[in-house]
Design an enzyme around this catalytic site. Structure first.
Site, short mmCIF file in Angstrom:
data_model
loop_
_atom_site.label_atom_id
_atom_site.label_comp_id
_atom_site.label_asym_id
_atom_site.label_seq_id
_atom_site.Cartn_x
_atom_site.Cartn_y
_atom_site.Cartn_z
N ARG A 94 16.66 0.98 1.07
CA ARG A 94 15.35 1.61 1.20
C ARG A 94 14.95 2.29 -0.11
NH1 ARG A 94 16.06 5.95 4.44
NH2 ARG A 94 15.36 7.37 2.83
N LYS B 245 -2.19 -11.81 0.45
CA LYS B 245 -3.27 -12.75 0.20
C LYS B 245 -2.88 -13.74 -0.91
CE LYS B 245 -4.95 -9.97 3.25
NZ LYS B 245 -5.81 -8.84 2.96
N ASP C 233 -8.84 -2.16 -6.24
CA ASP C 233 -8.21 -3.17 -5.39
C ASP C 233 -8.57 -4.54 -5.96
OD1 ASP C 233 -7.56 -5.01 -3.36
OD2 ASP C 233 -7.74 -3.48 -1.80
N TYR D 104 -11.93 -2.99 2.31
CA TYR D 104 -11.17 -3.65 3.36
C TYR D 104 -11.19 -2.75 4.60
CZ TYR D 104 -7.15 -5.23 6.03
OH TYR D 104 -6.33 -5.65 7.03
C1 LIG Z 1 -5.78 -7.46 3.31
C2 LIG Z 1 -6.28 -6.45 2.36
C3 LIG Z 1 -5.67 -5.20 2.24
C4 LIG Z 1 -4.53 -4.76 3.15
O1 LIG Z 1 -3.38 -5.51 2.91
P1 LIG Z 1 -2.25 -5.81 4.03
O2 LIG Z 1 -1.24 -6.58 3.28
O3 LIG Z 1 -2.93 -6.57 5.13
O4 LIG Z 1 -1.75 -4.48 4.52
C5 LIG Z 1 -6.15 -4.32 1.28
N1 LIG Z 1 -7.20 -4.65 0.49
C6 LIG Z 1 -7.81 -5.85 0.60
C7 LIG Z 1 -8.96 -6.15 -0.30
C8 LIG Z 1 -7.38 -6.78 1.52
O5 LIG Z 1 -8.02 -7.96 1.63
#
Ligand SMILES: *Cc1c(COP(=O)(O)O)cnc(C)c1O
Length: 396
Positions: free
Chosen positions: A64, A207, A182, A117
Site C-alpha cells: 500500500r 480511458k 484534467d 466529469y
Molecule cells: C472518467 C473520468 C474521470 C474519472 O476517472 P475514473 O477512472 O473513472 O475514476 C475524471 N476525469 C475525466 C475527464 C474522466 O473522463
C-alpha cells in the site's frame, strides 16, 4: 533519456531503461503485498520515509506504501507529460480526491470551471471534503481567487461538451495558485498542460492511457513537491494503483500515440458526416473550434466528440437502443467506439444548475470514436440516427 528524444520513442522506451541490466524484455510484475524485513532499523527507516511522502529507502515494506511495477509506470508517464514525477491511484476519482485533500491542507477554497466529469462535479458539490467551491466561467477565475484559494481546477477538452479552456490564460489568472488540468481527453499525445504553466496534470487512466477498456486507474503528473504531498495522502488513504493495472497501463504506452491518432482520424470522418445529417444540431469537437484555443495548445483535436440531437431525449433513447456496432456504454478512449447520454448517465449526479452551467442538455450525446473502420461506424450511426429521427417525429 536524451532530452531531445521524441514522444513516440519515449513512449516505447520510458520506464524500460533498466530492462537489459535486469535481463528481461517485459516489465517485471511484482504482486507482493508485503516484503520480508529482517533489519528493523532499515525497514523502519524506509517505512517512515514513505509515510512522509518520500520514496522507499531500500525495502518497499508493504504494497500500500509503494510498488515497483507501479513506480515504473509512474516514471514513464512523468516523462511523457514532461513532469518531474507522477503518482498513480486506484482510479481517476481517487486521484482527484488526493489532489483536493492535499490542496485542503493549504486552503479550503477551490475554483473550478464547469463542465467537469460528472464524478468530479459530484465530489466538489457534495461537500464531502469540507471544501468551499466556486464554480466560475473561464474568464471569471481571477475574480474568484481568494486568500484561502488553494487550487484552480479545469478540464480541457471538458467532459462531456468538449469545451476548450485556454490553459495559459487560466494560469495567468490564477497567479500563485496552482492549476490542475484534467488531460484525460487529450492525453500527452495531443496536449501537455505543464508546458502551458499548469502545476498538476490529471488522467483517468481508465480511458485512453489504459486504452483497452480493462483497467480502472488514475495518475497525476506534477513537480517533486506536490508528488510528496500526493504520496502522503495515498499512504494514509490507501488509494494506490494495483500493480497489475500498472503493468497493463505500461504495456499500452508504446501504442498510445498510434491509437490516439488513428481514432482521431476516425472522429474527423464521423464529425464531417454528422455535419450534414438532418437530425443533428450543434457538433462539439476541437476540430471545429473557432476560438483558436485548440490551435494554441493542442496538436490534434482528438477522438471524442459530442452532438445535439434535434429530437432531444426521445431521440437519444432511440439512438442508444438502435446502435449495433457501437457500444452503448459510459467511459471513453477504448479500442471500441463508445456512445452514451451524459445527462442520463455520466452526468446524472450533477445538479440541475450544474448541468445548465455546463451546457449539458437532454439532447446531448457523447461519442468516443474507436479503432473500427470509419465507414462501418458511420453506417451504424447513420441507421441509428434514422431510428432516432423517426422516434422523435412520432412523439412530436
Ligand atoms: C472518467 C473520468 C474521470 C474519472 O476517472 P475514473 O477512472 O473513472 O475514476 C475524471 N476525469 C475525466 C475527464 C474522466 O473522463
Amino acid at each position: 533519456m536524451n532530452p531531445n528524444t521524441r514522444f513516440e520513442t519515449l513512449a516505447v522506451h520510458a520506464g524500460r531503461e533498466d530492462f537489459e541490466a535486469l535481463g528481461v524484455h517485459a516489465s517485471p510484475l511484482d504482486l507482493s503485498s508485503t516484503y520480508p524485513i529482517r533489519d528493523l532499523e532499515a525497514g523502519g527507516a524506509s517505512l517512515e520515509a514513505m509515510a512522509l511522502g518520500g520514496l522507499p529507502q531500500g525495502s518497499s515494506v508493504y504494497a500500500r506504501l509503494h510498488n515497483p511495477t507501479v513506480a515504473r509506470y509512474e516514471g514513464a508517464l512523468a516523462q511523457l507529460e514532461g513532469a518531474e514525477e507522477a503518482v498513480a491511484f486506484a482510479s481517476g476519482m481517487a486521484a482527484v480526491t488526493a489532489i483536493l485533500m492535499a490542496a485542503a491542507q493549504k486552503g479550503r477554497h477551490v475554483v473550478a470551471v464547469r463542465p467537469l466529469y460528472g464524478g468530479t462535479d459530484h465530489l466538489l458539490a457534495s461537500g464531502l471534503l469540507g471544501l468551499d467551491v466556486t464554480f466560475a466561467e473561464p474568464h471569471e477565475i481571477r475574480a474568484a481567487i481568494r486568500p484561502d484559494t488553494s487550487l484552480v481546477l479545469v478540464e480541457t477538452p471538458a467532459n462531456p461538451t468538449l469545451q476548450l479552456v485556454d490553459i495559459a490564460d487560466v494560469v495567468a489568472q490564477a497567479g500563485t495558485v496552482p492549476v490542475m488540468v484534467d488531460n484525460t481527453f487529450a492525453t500527452p499525445v495531443l496536449q501537455r498542460p505543464l508546458e502551458q504553466g499548469a502545476t498538476l496534470v490529471l488522467h483517468s487512466g481508465t480511458k485512453f492511457l489504459g486504452g483497452h477498456g480493462d483497467v480502472i486507474a488514475g495518475i497525476v503528473a506534477t513537480n517533486g513537491e506536490w508528488a510528496i504531498e500526493l504520496r502522503k495522502v495515498r499512504v494514509i488513504t490507501g488509494n494506490i494503483l494495483h500493480p497489475l493495472a500498472a503493468y497493463l497501463l505500461h504495456r499500452g504506452l508504446p501504442t498510445l500515440a498510434l491509437r490516439v491518432k488513428a481514432a482521431q482520424e476516425g472522429a474527423a470522418f464521423i464529425a464531417e458526416r454528422l455535419k450534414s445529417h438532418s437530425e443533428v444540431g450543434e457538433i462539439h469537437w476541437p476540430g471545429f473550434d473557432t476560438t483558436g484555443i485548440a490551435q494554441k495548445q493542442m496538436s490534434g483535436p482528438g477522438s471524442v466528440l459530442a452532438f445535439e440531437l434535434k429530437g432531444g431525449f426521445e431521440a437519444a433513447k432511440a439512438l442508444m437502443a438502435s446502435v449495433k456496432l457501437m457500444t452503448p456504454a459510459v467511459s471513453l478512449g477504448s479500442t471500441d467506439t463508445l456512445i452514451q447520454h451524459p445527462a442520463a448517465l455520466t452526468h446524472r449526479v450533477v445538479s440541475e444548475a450544474g448541468k445548465k452551467q455546463g451546457h449539458i442538455s437532454m439532447g446531448l450525446v457523447r461519442l468516443s470514436v474507436g479503432l473500427e473502420h470509419p465507414e462501418d461506424l458511420w453506417a451504424d450511426l447513420n441507421q441509428a440516427l434514422v431510428a432516432a429521427e423517426k422516434a422523435a417525429a412520432i412523439l412530436a
